[in-house]
Design an enzyme around this catalytic site. Structure first.
Site, PDB file in Angstrom:
ATOM      1  N   LEU A  34      12.996  64.969  24.358  1.00 36.00           N
ATOM      2  CA  LEU A  34      13.812  66.072  23.821  1.00 36.00           C
ATOM      3  C   LEU A  34      13.423  67.425  24.412  1.00 36.00           C
ATOM      4  O   LEU A  34      14.060  68.429  24.122  1.00 36.00           O
ATOM      5  CB  LEU A  34      13.754  66.101  22.294  1.00 36.00           C
ATOM      6  CG  LEU A  34      14.333  64.854  21.607  1.00 36.00           C
ATOM      7  CD1 LEU A  34      14.304  65.012  20.085  1.00 36.00           C
ATOM      8  CD2 LEU A  34      15.759  64.544  22.074  1.00 36.00           C
ATOM      9  N   ASN A  65      12.491  56.336  36.595  1.00 40.24           N
ATOM     10  CA  ASN A  65      11.203  55.660  36.668  1.00 40.24           C
ATOM     11  C   ASN A  65      10.944  54.887  35.377  1.00 40.24           C
ATOM     12  O   ASN A  65      10.953  55.496  34.317  1.00 40.24           O
ATOM     13  CB  ASN A  65      10.085  56.683  36.894  1.00 40.24           C
ATOM     14  CG  ASN A  65       8.757  56.010  37.162  1.00 40.24           C
ATOM     15  OD1 ASN A  65       8.700  54.878  37.633  1.00 40.24           O
ATOM     16  ND2 ASN A  65       7.671  56.683  36.831  1.00 40.24           N
ATOM     17  N   ASP A 108      15.554  55.797  26.780  1.00 39.73           N
ATOM     18  CA  ASP A 108      14.717  56.604  27.689  1.00 39.73           C
ATOM     19  C   ASP A 108      15.486  57.840  28.164  1.00 39.73           C
ATOM     20  O   ASP A 108      15.430  58.233  29.337  1.00 39.73           O
ATOM     21  CB  ASP A 108      14.202  55.787  28.880  1.00 39.73           C
ATOM     22  CG  ASP A 108      13.020  56.472  29.576  1.00 39.73           C
ATOM     23  OD1 ASP A 108      12.597  57.561  29.127  1.00 39.73           O
ATOM     24  OD2 ASP A 108      12.518  55.914  30.567  1.00 39.73           O
TER      25      ASP A 108
END
Lengths: 457, 319
Positions: free
Chosen positions: A76, A292, A319
């Site tokens: 966030l 990633n 993610d």
């Protein structure tokens, strides 16, 4: 804030005529669901028995009533990169995506590595008052991989897990101690499984595509070797490790094997690891596909889906990793890793995995609610009477096109732009309170009202 | 050419890599390169073909021969050129690549020749700019005009590329020259073998259609052309091979080794050469070395590419 909740709770809320799908009990039937005092009070044929004066009623005929979705892996960016996301904008994105709880990772700036930082994130989440914000705290101070954080205090302050996500805990010794120490508090250590030497300078999955593009590759072994290490350490310590963002076939197989041996491991993957491959990077060099761990091959995608089907992978999490346009609108090797996903996760899962024939609806909802609740050891993931009234109401057949310009997130780095999806959250309910209503639903409500008042005249 | 139904134009705005070119397109460029080569041999080395066009060479990596070659190619076609190198550009002041390129394009240029250390940098610009973009080398990805000039040189000396046996020796993993040559040569029907230490071979290289070997002495035996790649010192420092000495002994091309080769084996190198490491001086300067021919042909092939991307057509039958 608290007062408003109390007021709502006394009022009660009846969801009428929805298809109740509860992966915790296997319930899948058309029924009414009554919420009182922020909890599920009853499920069944209730309409007649409920006093409509004391109870607000919402007609959810034709919609799925699911336990509230929990996204246990988001970023966030607050504090530190409020230009990319804030707890407020992230909360709006979350409820729009049907998420009744999100779990922000600790790699903020400064990192969430002390109790003040944890309390700040919790407090901001409460002030915004939409979705529940359940922070992860760092494993090591400053996420430097040198000294353990004060884990007892972090848990006291409200951390639901610890993780240095973004970077691995390089030292096996330190990871071992983190697992042992965290065990006292019943929280998982979330492993960002990446061998930083094997992945150094990597831009994308090491495979045929990286070979033809000349981009430095990240071998699947960079993930698999660290997954392997952390499974061995979880076995050694008897502690609970949660493997974040599984992308490689080999990792799925290692986790499956460890589970069979009784190792306390839960694991998660993300929608993009079930739907996108390294092939998509060829020719376009689209930096929104840089992530990633990296997008891997079709074989990996199939293995990840298989892991979701057989329960090796307990959780689907987004993610969600916001990055500014300025940072992403550059040549591929210069771009940061990450893609946003809170607002597309449910649509992708329903379209590609449920409508695509891989998962049953109940399985998919389990990976999005019960799975993360169990992995984190928190309440949720069920609609049984007595459970907290966090619910996601879904229109399974709603068709829509992904258009980042309409997102509530502050960032636009979405790899699914232009995808046609089927399935969208209509209502998001947290603690018995409707925190989000989709614009379609609002428009329908207004038309219904107009019709009703026309009739009355 | 018309009679055989060959393409006369490049139906593309940019030249980003040889992976994307058809056999017809490559043939068109090579044939045109051959006819443009003659211009450079005239006493007055200039034709008015691209008069009024502007070509900008945007080089973010140091380059001597490629930058000079593009500049001369454009000038011999009467285009106006400017050369911007990273040291003189506003990159130093923190400007993004896209901003730099957009500012240059705003000055109404027709062709942007770009060299950049980032793989895909030319693709990134090409999809965002109206000007033609020519990739003059992007990281370890492609260097299409190098591949073209290499093929032009082989064609000149061997008559055809179909069935030609080419050996590429050295650091293929980090070589844009190797990738462009492999794509181009395979498209033209040549047989390509790569010989390198396995630490300098990228994953699944054979999937690009090449044979992979590690013994140089055996590999040399039946080849028509051997292309020696430059070995970079920093690769040794990052642990990809033990020492330059061992590299030179195992993978260096020298006269002793070439005794096993076919008569007339041709020697190529994209330059700059590490003399005595990957290539011995007596081989580099020997009778079968095409290294300077490659440089000469570079100008011709770049003239062809500039001309075709500016909307020019291939040679007519009467030509």
């Amino acid at each position: 804030m608290r007062e408003m909740n109390t007021e709502k709770r006394t009022k009660g809320l009846l969801l009428k005529g929805g298809r109740i799908v509860d992966p915790a009990t296997g319930r899948d039937e058309v029924a009414d669901l009554l919420i009182e005092a922020g909890r599920v009070k009853d499920v069944g044929k209730l309409s007649a028995a409920v006093d409509s004066d004391r109870c607000e009623m919402i007609d959810v005929t034709g919609l799925v009533v699911a336990p509230g979705l929990i996204d246990m892996h988001v970023h966030l960016r607050e504090p530190g990169r409020e230009d990319e996301e804030t707890i407020e904008s992230g909360s709006h994105a979350a409820v729009k995506g049907g998420l009744t709880a999100v779990v922000p990772m600790a790699n903020t700036n400064p990192p969430t590595d002390d109790q003040t930082a944890v309390r700040f994130v919790r407090e901001r989440g409460r002030e915004v008052g939409l979705t529940r914000i359940l922070p992860v705290a760092a494993v090591t101070k400053q996420q430097e991989g040198k000294e353990l954080t004060e884990i007892a205090e972090l848990v006291d302050a409200g951390a639901v897990a610890i993780s240095d996500d973004g970077v691995p805990v390089r030292s096996a010794e330190l990871m071992r101690r983190a697992l042992e120490y965290a065990k006292m508090f019943g929280i998982p250590v979330i492993s960002h499984a990446e061998d930083p030497d094997l992945s150094a300078d990597g831009q994308m999955h090491e495979g045929l595509v990286s070979t033809s593009l000349g981009l430095h590759g990240i071998p699947a072994a960079a993930e698999e070797s660290m997954v392997s290490r952390d499974l061995i350490l979880a076995r050694l310590t008897g502690s609970h490790v949660h493997i974040a963002h599984v992308s490689a076939k080999g990792s799925v197989e290692l986790i499956r094997g460890a589970k069979a041996q009784g190792v306390r491991v839960t694991a998660e993957t993300a929608p993009h690891y079930c739907t996108l491959t390294d092939e998509s990077i060829a020719e376009t060099f689209d930096t929104n596909l840089k992530v990633n761990p990296p997008l891997r091959t079709q074989e990996d995608v199939q293995a990840v889906i298989k892991g979701l089907v057989d329960g090796t992978l307990d959780v689907i999490a987004s993610d969600h990793a916001p990055h500014s346009i300025a940072e992403k609108e550059v040549e591929f090797p210069a771009a940061p890793c990450g893609m946003i996903g809170m607002e597309t996760m449910l649509g992708i899962v329903l379209t590609k995995l449920v409508h695509g024939g891989h998962l049953s609806l109940s399985q998919a909802l389990a990976r999005l609610s019960l799975g993360p609740a169990s992995a984190l050891g928190i309440e949720g993931g069920t609609l049984e009477p007595g459970s907290p009234a966090h619910l996601t109401i879904i229109d399974l057949g709603k068709e829509w096109v992904v258009d980042p310009s309409t997102f509530a997130s502050k960032s636009r780095n979405c790899p699914f732009t232009g995808w046609r999806l089927t399935g969208l959250p209509m209502l998001t309910i947290v603690d018995g309170r409707v925190v989000y209503t989709s614009p379609d639903r609002e428009a329908r409500g207004q038309r219904a009202k107009a019709r009703a008042s026309a009739k009355n005249r | 050419m018309n009679a055989r139904g060959k393409v006369q134009r490049l139906q593309r705005k940019d030249l980003l890599g040889l992976e994307y070119l058809s056999r017809d397109e490559i043939e068109l460029i090579l044939e045109l390169g051959k006819s443009f080569k003659e211009i450079s041999e005239r006493p007055i080395k200039k034709v008015p073909t691209l008069r009024g066009k502007t070509v900008v060479n945007l080089f973010f990596e140091p380059s001597t021969r490629t930058a000079a070659s593009f500049d001369l190619a454009a000038k011999r076609l009467s285009a106006d050129t400017i050369n911007v190198s990273s040291s003189s550009s506003s990159v130093i002041k923190g400007e993004t690549l896209l901003d730099t390129a957009r500012n240059i394009e705003a000055m109404k240029v027709d062709v942007l020749v770009i060299r950049h250390r980032a793989e895909g940098a030319p693709h990134f610009l090409a999809s965002r700019l109206g000007a033609s973009v020519i990739n003059a080398g992007d990281g370890c990805h492609e260097h299409p005009t190098q591949g073209l000039l290499d093929m032009m040189t082989m064609l000149e000396h061997c008559g055809q590329l179909d069935g030609l046996r080419v050996l590429i020796v050295g650091d293929v993993a980090h070589s844009r020259v190797a990738r462009s040559n492999i794509w181009g040569l395979k498209r033209m029907g040549a047989r390509v073998t790569v010989c390198a230490p396995l630490t300098l071979v990228p994953y699944g290289l054979e999937s690009m259609g090449v044979d992979l070997v590690t013994g140089l002495d055996q590999a040399i035996v039946d080849k028509d052309v051997i292309m020696v790649l430059r070995i970079q010192l920093e690769r040794q420092r990052s642990g990809l091979f033990p020492s330059l000495r061992e590299y030179a002994r195992t993978f260096g091309v020298n006269r002793e080794r070439l005794k096993r080769a076919k008569e007339g084996l041709l020697i190529m190198h994209p330059g700059p050469i590490n003399r005595g490491i990957e290539l011995d001086p007596d081989v580099a300067d020997g009778p079968y070395s095409l290294i300077l021919d490659q440089v000469t042909n570079g100008v011709a092939v770049r003239m062809a590419v500039l001309y075709l991307l500016s909307g020019g057509e291939g040679a007519r039958d009467e030509h």
